[in-house]
Scaffold this motif. Structure first.
Motif, short mmCIF file in Angstrom:
data_model
loop_
_atom_site.label_atom_id
_atom_site.label_comp_id
_atom_site.label_asym_id
_atom_site.label_seq_id
_atom_site.Cartn_x
_atom_site.Cartn_y
_atom_site.Cartn_z
N LEU A 158 -10.28 28.45 19.24
CA LEU A 158 -10.05 29.04 20.54
C LEU A 158 -11.14 30.03 20.93
O LEU A 158 -11.41 30.24 22.11
CB LEU A 158 -8.68 29.77 20.55
N LEU A 208 -0.31 32.85 20.71
CA LEU A 208 -0.33 31.63 19.92
C LEU A 208 0.75 31.76 18.86
O LEU A 208 0.78 32.74 18.12
CB LEU A 208 -1.69 31.43 19.26
N ARG A 247 -4.58 24.51 27.37
CA ARG A 247 -5.02 24.10 26.03
C ARG A 247 -4.11 23.00 25.50
O ARG A 247 -2.89 23.08 25.62
CB ARG A 247 -5.00 25.27 25.05
N ALA A 291 -6.71 27.82 14.06
CA ALA A 291 -6.64 27.60 15.50
C ALA A 291 -7.43 28.67 16.26
O ALA A 291 -8.14 28.35 17.23
CB ALA A 291 -5.18 27.59 15.96
N LEU A 328 -6.06 21.84 18.87
CA LEU A 328 -6.42 23.19 18.43
C LEU A 328 -6.99 23.23 17.02
O LEU A 328 -7.53 24.26 16.61
CB LEU A 328 -5.21 24.12 18.52
#
Length: 179
Positions: free
Chosen positions: A177, A145, A46, A173, A51
Motif C-alpha cells: 500500500l 486495514l 483497493r 499488505a 494487496l
C-alpha cells in the motif's frame, strides 16, 4: 465458516452500552496517546485480493488464490485465503475509523501494539476465540486495514501464533500500500 467468525467474532456489530464501557476501560494501557500516522493512506478502490504479491503469499505459506469476501459488519469487501494451517483475511475498511474498536463500539479486546510502517496499530482479540487475532492499522481518517488470522491446523504449533500471523499479514499488505 469464516463469514460466521467475522460476523459474530471480532468483527461484530456494536456492543451494548454496559459492554462498551468495559471494553473502553481496557483500551488505553497507561492512557497512552495514539500515535499519529505519517500520512493519509487512502484505501478507497483497493482490490483486497491484490494487496499481497505472489512472493509475499509464498512467504506467508498461502498456496491458494484468495477469494473475495463480503464483511457485512464492516460494510466492506475483503479477501480470504484458506490454507492447511490457517485462515487469513484482509479487509480495507473505508466506512469507519480504528476508533470504532478503541472506543468500545465493537466487540473485542483492543490493545495498542507497535506501529506498522509508522502507522498506529492495535490487536483485537476475543476471550472465547484464542485461535484468532485481528490487527487493525490506522491508515487514514475513517479508514483502516483489518488483517485477520485464525489457526486451523490440527497441531497449532505448526502455525504462527494468531497475533503474530495477523501482524505478518498486515505488514506485508502495508508494504504494498505504501508503494
Amino acid at each position: 465458516m469464516v463469514a460466521v467468525l467475522l460476523a459474530t467474532g471480532c468483527l461484530s456489530e456494536p456492543t451494548p452500552s454496559a459492554e462498551r464501557s468495559q471494553v473502553a476501560a481496557t483500551t488505553s494501557p497507561g492512557n497512552r496517546e495514539p500515535s499519529s500516522r505519517p500520512r493519509e493512506l487512502k484505501l478507497d478502490g483497493r482490490k483486497p485480493c491484490d494487496l499481497l504479491t505472489a512472493d509475499q503469499l509464498t512467504r506467508l505459506d498461502i498456496d491458494r488464490p484468495g477469494e473475495p469476501l463480503e464483511v457485512a459488519a464492516l460494510r466492506s469487501t475483503g479477501c480470504h485465503w484458506i490454507t492447511t494451517r490457517a485462515s487469513t483475511t484482509l479487509v480495507p475498511v473505508t466506512g469507519e475509523g480504528i476508533e470504532a474498536w478503541t472506543d468500545g463500539k465493537r466487540l473485542g479486546r483492543p490493545e495498542e501494539i507497535d506501529p506498522i510502517s509508522g502507522f498506529r496499530a492495535i490487536t483485537v482479540t476475543m476471550a472465547s476465540t484464542s485461535h484468532r487475532c485481528d490487527v487493525m492499522v490506522d491508515t487514514g481518517a475513517r479508514q483502516y486495514l483489518a488483517a485477520g488470522f485464525s489457526v486451523t491446523a490440527p497441531d497449532p504449533s505448526q502455525a504462527p501464533k494468531p497475533c503474530d500471523g495477523a501482524r505478518q499479514l498486515a505488514e506485508a499488505a502495508m508494504q504494498n500500500l505504501l508503494k
